[in-house]
Design a protein around this motif. Structure first.
Motif, short mmCIF file in Angstrom:
data_model
loop_
_atom_site.label_atom_id
_atom_site.label_comp_id
_atom_site.label_asym_id
_atom_site.label_seq_id
_atom_site.Cartn_x
_atom_site.Cartn_y
_atom_site.Cartn_z
N SER A 36 0.84 -1.19 0.00
CA SER A 36 0.00 0.00 0.00
C SER A 36 0.88 1.25 0.00
CB SER A 36 -0.92 0.01 1.23
OG SER A 36 -1.80 -1.09 1.21
N THR A 37 0.25 2.39 -0.22
CA THR A 37 0.99 3.65 -0.26
C THR A 37 0.21 4.74 0.48
OG1 THR A 37 -0.06 4.57 -2.24
CG2 THR A 37 1.77 3.07 -2.59
N THR A 38 0.93 5.77 0.87
CA THR A 38 0.29 7.02 1.24
C THR A 38 -0.37 7.57 -0.04
OG1 THR A 38 2.31 8.23 0.74
CG2 THR A 38 1.99 7.50 3.04
N PRO A 39 -1.18 8.62 0.04
CA PRO A 39 -1.78 9.17 -1.20
C PRO A 39 -0.72 9.43 -2.27
CG PRO A 39 -2.83 10.15 0.70
CD PRO A 39 -1.69 9.32 1.23
N THR A 40 -0.92 8.81 -3.43
CA THR A 40 0.11 8.80 -4.47
C THR A 40 -0.51 8.80 -5.85
OG1 THR A 40 1.61 7.51 -3.06
CG2 THR A 40 2.06 7.46 -5.41
N ASN A 61 -1.80 19.20 -1.27
CA ASN A 61 -2.24 18.10 -0.41
C ASN A 61 -1.14 17.07 -0.16
OD1 ASN A 61 -5.34 18.43 0.05
ND2 ASN A 61 -5.00 18.96 -2.11
N HIS A 62 0.09 17.41 -0.54
CA HIS A 62 1.27 16.58 -0.25
C HIS A 62 1.08 15.15 -0.76
CE1 HIS A 62 2.50 19.96 2.19
NE2 HIS A 62 1.36 19.90 2.85
N ILE A 63 0.56 15.05 -1.97
CA ILE A 63 0.39 13.74 -2.62
C ILE A 63 1.71 13.36 -3.30
CG2 ILE A 63 -0.85 12.48 -4.43
CD1 ILE A 63 -3.24 14.36 -3.90
N ALA A 64 2.18 12.15 -3.05
CA ALA A 64 3.43 11.70 -3.67
C ALA A 64 3.22 11.52 -5.18
CB ALA A 64 3.87 10.38 -3.05
N ALA A 160 -6.86 15.16 -8.53
CA ALA A 160 -5.42 15.02 -8.79
C ALA A 160 -5.12 14.68 -10.25
CB ALA A 160 -4.81 13.96 -7.88
N LEU A 161 -6.06 13.98 -10.90
CA LEU A 161 -5.82 13.51 -12.26
C LEU A 161 -6.56 14.36 -13.28
CD1 LEU A 161 -6.15 9.63 -11.80
CD2 LEU A 161 -4.18 11.10 -11.36
N LYS A 162 -5.89 14.66 -14.38
CA LYS A 162 -6.53 15.32 -15.51
C LYS A 162 -6.67 14.27 -16.62
CE LYS A 162 -3.56 18.74 -16.08
NZ LYS A 162 -2.95 20.00 -16.56
N VAL A 163 -7.89 13.85 -16.87
CA VAL A 163 -8.09 12.79 -17.86
C VAL A 163 -8.27 13.43 -19.23
CG1 VAL A 163 -9.47 10.79 -18.51
CG2 VAL A 163 -9.16 11.37 -16.11
N ASP A 164 -7.57 12.89 -20.21
CA ASP A 164 -7.58 13.44 -21.56
C ASP A 164 -9.00 13.47 -22.13
OD1 ASP A 164 -7.23 13.79 -24.42
OD2 ASP A 164 -5.12 13.25 -24.09
N ALA A 226 15.80 3.92 -5.40
CA ALA A 226 14.67 4.86 -5.38
C ALA A 226 15.11 6.24 -5.82
CB ALA A 226 14.06 4.91 -3.98
N GLY A 227 16.27 6.67 -5.34
CA GLY A 227 16.79 7.98 -5.72
C GLY A 227 17.20 8.05 -7.18
N GLN A 228 17.73 6.96 -7.70
CA GLN A 228 18.22 6.94 -9.08
C GLN A 228 17.09 6.88 -10.11
OE1 GLN A 228 20.74 3.47 -8.90
NE2 GLN A 228 22.61 4.68 -8.58
N HIS A 229 16.04 6.13 -9.81
CA HIS A 229 15.03 5.81 -10.84
C HIS A 229 13.64 6.38 -10.56
CE1 HIS A 229 17.68 3.04 -13.01
NE2 HIS A 229 18.06 2.58 -11.83
N PHE A 230 13.36 6.81 -9.34
CA PHE A 230 11.97 7.17 -9.01
C PHE A 230 11.85 8.50 -8.28
CE2 PHE A 230 12.28 2.48 -9.15
CZ PHE A 230 11.43 2.25 -10.23
N SER A 231 12.70 9.45 -8.61
CA SER A 231 12.65 10.74 -7.93
C SER A 231 11.46 11.56 -8.42
CB SER A 231 13.94 11.53 -8.16
OG SER A 231 13.99 12.01 -9.48
N GLU A 232 10.90 12.35 -7.51
CA GLU A 232 9.76 13.20 -7.89
C GLU A 232 10.19 14.29 -8.86
OE1 GLU A 232 6.35 16.02 -5.82
OE2 GLU A 232 7.13 14.26 -4.76
#
Length: 327
Positions: A36-40, A61-64, A160-164, A226-232
């Motif tokens: 599971s995740t925090t809001p992401t 809202n500090h969403i990842a 959070a999402l913009k759907v095309d 995580a730092g190399q491949h998945f940074s925000e």
């Protein structure tokens, strides 16, 4: 099968775990994860962040935010839902959701959730989406991961999402909220934690999976990955090129494909960008470069596109469809 429990709610840790298992650990048995995740929000590999994400709402809202290594569309999840991951040793390079979705569907049915697959990569209940899946390949392995919405915050998802609009029009719906549903509607007395526990028990029973854990040294390795491949920061990096032409279409069973391009004074391609929520293992930079300098003529472009898609197909797409979109 091997089951690796993970208590982390950090999506970057969990995506790093997937990548580590695929590229370094390389177990000879299939691996199952349930997490599971925090809001992401999780952006597909070939998508453009500014087209898909409501950045002011996400940051307020500090969403990842993270970009997956798999194709497909952007999803939202939080602790009201969970994610599954299946990593399978294989020499088959084709994207195929069949076995993974069959396993998850059987497990859901076993715990009293009446879910079924649709024609592409989703699980649905009464015609509404409860799970989206995506895949990517590394040498010798296929990874299939997906979301399960039990009691996720649908309002946050919608904002959070913009759907095309191209996709909404093609699917004859007005919003992402209209097409998705939480599984709590089927089991209103369960908590999200109870849902995840029941699903875990069913999956372990069905697969006879052996439980294993990483060492502390391996956990430390995940921080580096995580730092190399998945940074925000990488998610928000923009392509600042301006394009004169943008052709976009939703193709049933394939997804949204957009091709932006510029032509020079000789009517040859001088810049190309392809994006969308399709599934592929394609190297888009290589594909785009293969068109640079080619004349904007179907006869010149069609063989190039055919060669590129033979090397790395886009799931469900015929080369002629991509050529037609360009023209």
């Amino acid at each position: 099968m091997i089951y690796l429990p993970t208590d982390s709610l950090d999506v970057r840790h969990n995506f790093a775990l997937e990548y580590y298992l695929m590229t370094e650990k390389r177990l000879l048995e299939p691996v199952l994860l349930l997490w599971s995740t925090t809001p992401t929000v999780m952006l597909g590999k070939y998508q453009t962040a500014e087209n898909e994400l409501n950045r002011p709402f996400i940051e307020a809202n500090h969403i990842a935010v993270v970009r997956r290594l798999s194709g497909g569309g952007t999803i939202y999840n939080d602790q009201g839902g969970c994610q599954f991951t299946l990593i399978t040793p294989t020499q088959d390079k084709a994207i195929d959701f069949t076995s993974g979705l069959k396993l998850v569907t059987r497990a859901l049915n076993q715990i009293g959730i009446k879910a079924q697959t649709d024609s592409r990569n989703d699980l649905i209940v009464d015609g509404r989406k409860v799970s989206g899946s995506a895949q990517y390949m590394t040498d010798g392995f296929r990874l299939h991961h997906g979301s399960l919405l039990f009691n996720a915050n649908m309002d946050w998802m919608s904002q959070a999402l913009k759907v095309d609009p191209v996709k909404l029009k093609a699917k004859h719906i007005n919003s992402v909220h209209q097409r998705t549903v939480n599984l709590i509607e089927q089991q209103p007395h369960w908590t999200a934690a109870e849902f995840k526990q029941r699903l875990e028990k069913a999956l372990l029973s069905m697969t006879n999976a052996k439980t294993s854990r990483l060492t502390p040294a391996e956990e430390n390795r995940l921080q580096t990955i995580a730092g190399q491949h998945f940074s925000e920061a990488a998610v928000w990096q923009r392509d600042h090129r301006q394009f004169d032409h943008v052709h976009k279409r939703y193709l049933k069973g394939i997804g949204v494909i957009a091709i932006a391009f510029n032509l020079d004074s000789q009517r040859c391609f001088s810049a190309v960008k392809i994006s969308g929520d399709f599934f592929s293992n394609i190297n888009l930079e290589h594909f785009e470069q293969s068109l640079i300098g080619k004349a904007y003529q179907q006869g010149a472009v069609a063989p190039v596109i055919e060669r590129q898609l033979q090397q790395a197909p886009i799931k469900g797409l015929h080369p002629e469809q991509l050529t037609a979109l360009l023209f």
